[in-house]
Design an enzyme around this catalytic site. Structure first.
Site, PDB file in Angstrom:
ATOM      1  NE  ARG A  65      -3.883   2.378   2.386  1.00  0.00           N
ATOM      2  CZ  ARG A  65      -4.257   2.837   3.406  1.00  0.00           C
ATOM      3  NH1 ARG A  65      -4.098   2.367   4.736  1.00  0.00           N
ATOM      4  NH2 ARG A  65      -5.033   3.675   3.172  1.00  0.00           N
ATOM      5  CG  HIS A  69      -1.581   5.022  -0.922  1.00  0.00           C
ATOM      6  ND1 HIS A  69      -2.585   5.461  -0.217  1.00  0.00           N
ATOM      7  CD2 HIS A  69      -2.072   3.817  -1.450  1.00  0.00           C
ATOM      8  CE1 HIS A  69      -3.601   4.767  -0.278  1.00  0.00           C
ATOM      9  NE2 HIS A  69      -3.391   3.956  -0.887  1.00  0.00           N
ATOM     10  N   GLY A  75       5.021  10.200  -8.212  1.00  0.00           N
ATOM     11  CA  GLY A  75       6.076   9.513  -8.686  1.00  0.00           C
ATOM     12  C   GLY A  75       6.653   8.749  -7.427  1.00  0.00           C
ATOM     13  CG  ASP A  77       8.784  11.613  -5.004  1.00  0.00           C
ATOM     14  OD1 ASP A  77       7.723  11.054  -4.324  1.00  0.00           O
ATOM     15  OD2 ASP A  77       8.377  12.702  -5.064  1.00  0.00           O
ATOM     16  CB  SER A  79       6.727  12.701  -2.037  1.00  0.00           C
ATOM     17  OG  SER A  79       5.752  11.690  -2.764  1.00  0.00           O
ATOM     18  CG  ASN A  97      -1.642   8.687   1.568  1.00  0.00           C
ATOM     19  OD1 ASN A  97      -1.920   7.780   1.098  1.00  0.00           O
ATOM     20  ND2 ASN A  97      -0.996   9.814   1.180  1.00  0.00           N
ATOM     21  N   PRO A 163      -7.848   6.601  -6.601  1.00  0.00           N
ATOM     22  CG  PRO A 163      -7.194   4.747  -8.269  1.00  0.00           C
ATOM     23  CD  PRO A 163      -6.760   5.992  -7.735  1.00  0.00           C
ATOM     24  CG  HIS A 193      -7.395  -5.442  -3.115  1.00  0.00           C
ATOM     25  ND1 HIS A 193      -8.694  -4.992  -3.529  1.00  0.00           N
ATOM     26  CD2 HIS A 193      -6.583  -4.333  -2.968  1.00  0.00           C
ATOM     27  CE1 HIS A 193      -8.368  -3.554  -3.660  1.00  0.00           C
ATOM     28  NE2 HIS A 193      -7.369  -3.319  -3.116  1.00  0.00           N
ATOM     29  CG  ASP A 245      -7.464 -14.447  -0.163  1.00  0.00           C
ATOM     30  OD1 ASP A 245      -8.257 -15.056   0.197  1.00  0.00           O
ATOM     31  OD2 ASP A 245      -6.322 -14.496  -0.813  1.00  0.00           O
TER      32      ASP A 245
END
Length: 326
Positions: A65, A69, A75, A77, A79, A97, A163, A193, A245
């Protein structure tokens, strides 16, 4: 040397400098980037991730995740690792987040690498490599990760736009294509997932009042509805979590696809990719072949990890993943 000769010499020097700068700026990711500068980097990361995995198997979905994210905003990086300041709300502060875990694991890895190879290994590469190791530990594919990313200097919460779990195939597709990823890439990446969880609040409507019908979503297999209602509780006064799952919850395999073709998708996006004309065929193929899923999952994670990377003399190598260098 006459003036003409001096001028020519200066022009040649300038040309050489320009070529060198271009080479640095256009440097490309490659497997084994730290082979000379920090030979033990990848083994150190693997060792620390393994130690964490042995006590907390949820490290795999947490890192998947985090990696996704991070790469989807500015990109790959790192961040997402930057802390907010009094003057700036960083990506961490965005609602999308919330709940991301294992920042401390990245801190631990970075601190160890700074002891061995100061100012050498980027936080962005640590995320990519740690994710690879966590996937392999969860019985998923073991793949090579090209490295050489550099760390970004900017992180803004208002830029976070991902999304969501209730997205339609069309909306999710647009978001992925905006980042250079295909519809097939989207379906394969949703395979993460297989080790993920979600909060009951995200599926409450599917279990109790789908589209204000007063009934559960009829597209969801009713045995799963009953199971999830029991876990979540009827009043949802405590926002519990459920596995996406329901069978091999800590193993990276194709069980997620096997379930969604049986109408056992927990999130709306999980179920709709199994039903939509443009994605159902690939879902069925992945559900039928675990080896193919592993191969495609590895390739797509590598592709994800190349999104808008900073290389060469761009960005920096942070000494602390939570803040830019002074």
């Amino acid at each position: 040397m006459n003036n003409h000769g001096k001028t020519s010499f200066v022009l040649i020097l300038i040309l050489i400098m320009m070529i060198n700068c271009l080479f640095i700026t256009m440097a490309t990711l490659r497997v084994g980037f730290y082979k000379e500068s920090c030979p033990s980097a990848e083994s150190i990361i693997q060792q620390i991730v393994r130690q964490k995995f042995l006590t907390k198997r949820s490290v795999t979905p947490a890192l998947l995740r985090m990696h996704y994210h991070d790469c989807f905003i500015r990109g790959c990086d790192a961040s997402i690792l930057l802390d907010s300041t009094s003057k700036n709300q960083a990506e961490k502060a965005a609602a999308a987040n919330s709940g991301i875990q294992e920042y401390q694991l990245i801190d631990l890895i970075k601190a160890r690498l700074e002891q061995i190879c100061p100012k050498t290994v980027s936080c962005a590469d640590i995320i990519a490599l740690a994710t690879r190791d966590a996937v392999a530990l969860a019985s998923g594919p073991n793949y090579d990760v090209p490295t050489g990313r550099r760390d970004g200097l900017i992180s803004r919460s208002n830029e976070v736009n991902l999304p969501g779990p209730t997205s339609s195939v069309s909306d999710a597709r647009k978001a992925f294509e905006a980042h250079g990823l295909t519809l097939n890439d989207m379906v394969v990446l949703l395979g993460a997932h297989t080790v993920g969880t979600t909060h009951c609040s995200f599926i409450k409507d599917r279990l109790l009042n789908f589209k204000n019908s007063g009934a559960p979503n009829s597209a969801m297999e009713q045995g799963l509805v009953k199971k999830l209602k029991k876990i979540c509780g009827s009043k949802f006064n405590v926002d519990r979590t459920v596995f996406l799952d329901q069978n091999t919850s800590f193993i990276v395999d194709n069980m997620y696809y096997k379930e969604i073709v049986k109408r056992q998708g927990v999130l709306k996006i999980d179920q709709v990719i199994a039903q939509a004309k443009q994605t159902s065929k690939l879902v069925a193929i992945l559900a039928a072949d675990n080896s193919l899923f592993g191969e495609q999952f590895a390739k797509t994670l590598v592709k994800l990890g190349t999104l808008q990377v900073m290389e060469g003399n761009n960005g920096e190598i942070r000494r602390n993943c939570r803040m830019v260098n002074n």
